[in-house]
Design an enzyme around this catalytic site. Structure first.
Site, PDB file in Angstrom:
ATOM      1  N   ARG A  54      43.471  23.584  47.728  1.00 29.82           N
ATOM      2  CA  ARG A  54      44.755  23.343  48.395  1.00 29.82           C
ATOM      3  C   ARG A  54      45.141  21.870  48.277  1.00 29.82           C
ATOM      4  NH1 ARG A  54      46.615  27.766  51.456  1.00 29.82           N
ATOM      5  NH2 ARG A  54      48.160  26.421  52.418  1.00 29.82           N
ATOM      6  N   GLU A 149      52.513  32.786  52.651  1.00 31.62           N
ATOM      7  CA  GLU A 149      52.525  31.697  53.624  1.00 31.62           C
ATOM      8  C   GLU A 149      53.923  31.132  53.818  1.00 31.62           C
ATOM      9  OE1 GLU A 149      49.811  28.659  52.354  1.00 31.62           O
ATOM     10  OE2 GLU A 149      48.094  30.012  52.332  1.00 31.62           O
TER      11      GLU A 149
END
Length: 197
Positions: A54, A149
Site C-alpha cells: 500500500r 475501498e
C-alpha cells in the site's frame, strides 16, 4: 444490514481496535502516513506485506473505508486477533461524496497493473455490485470486489462520525464515556451494537 442492500447502504465502515479509539477521538481518523509522520500511538491491524505494498502505491496517504463489514480482510483480522476488541467507525456515504473521497472498485493489491483511483461517482458506478452481493464460496475476483475501498487523504474528526459499532452493551457504555470525556456529547455519532462483531 443484509448483503442484498450493500449498494443502497448509507454508510462506509472502518475497522479498528478499540485500543486505538482514544487517539482517534483526539486526532481524528487519519491516514497511516500521518500517524507515522506524527508519531501518534496506534496499533496497526493490517498485515506487514499489505502495508508495504500500500505504501509503494501511495495508498498509505489515505484512510480506507469499506462498503460493508463483511470483507475477507475484516474476517481475517478478527480471527487473527480473536482476543482483541474491535469497533467499526462509520461515516455517511454522502459525506464521502461531498468531500471528494476516491474509490477503488476492487482491492488494489491483487491487480496492481490496473490500479486506478476513481472520483466518487465514477468509482461507485465502476464497482461490480452484482458480485459484491454474492453469497457463499468466494473466488479471488469476488473477494477483491468485496474489498472495494472508499478512501480519503483528509482527517475525519470524530464529530463527523455517523456511528460507532461495538460488540456488546459493556463496550457501548465505555465508548460513550470516551466520547463524552472529550466533549462529544451530541449525536451523531451514535454508538450501536453490531452483531457481526
Amino acid at each position: 444490514m443484509a448483503m442484498g442492500n450493500i449498494k443502497e447502504g448509507k454508510l462506509l465502515y472502518h475497522l479498528t481496535r478499540l485500543s486505538n479509539l482514544d487517539s482517534i477521538i483526539e486526532h481524528g481518523l487519519v491516514s497511516r502516513k500521518l500517524v507515522k509522520d506524527n508519531d501518534v500511538q496506534f496499533f496497526d491491524i493490517a498485515d506487514q506485506k499489505i502495508i508495504t505494498k500500500r505504501t509503494e502505491l501511495g495508498l498509505d496517504e489515505f484512510t480506507p473505508f469499506h462498503f460493508h463489514p463483511y470483507s475477507s480482510f475484516d474476517v481475517a483480522v478478527k480471527s487473527t486477533y480473536a482476543d482483541e476488541e474491535f469497533i467499526y467507525i462509520c461515516i455517511r456515504r454522502g459525506l464521502a461524496k461531498d468531500n471528494n473521497f476516491k474509490i477503488l472498485p476492487r482491492h488494489p493489491l491483487n491487480d496492481e497493473e490496473n490500479f486506478q483511483l476513481y472520483d466518487y461517482d465514477e468509482g461507485f458506478e465502476a464497482i461490480d455490485w452484482e458480485t459484491m452481493h454474492t453469497l457463499g464460496t468466494e473466488d479471488r475476483y469476488t473477494k477483491n470486489v468485496k474489498m472495494a475501498e472508499c478512501l480519503t487523504p483528509l482527517i475525519v474528526p470524530a464529530k463527523l462520525f455517523h456511528c460507532i459499532y461495538v460488540r456488546n452493551e459493556e463496550i457501548r457504555s465505555l465508548v460513550k464515556e470516551k466520547l463524552q470525556s472529550k466533549g462529544i456529547t451530541k449525536t451523531p455519532p451514535f454508538v450501536d451494537i453490531g452483531h457481526w462483531l
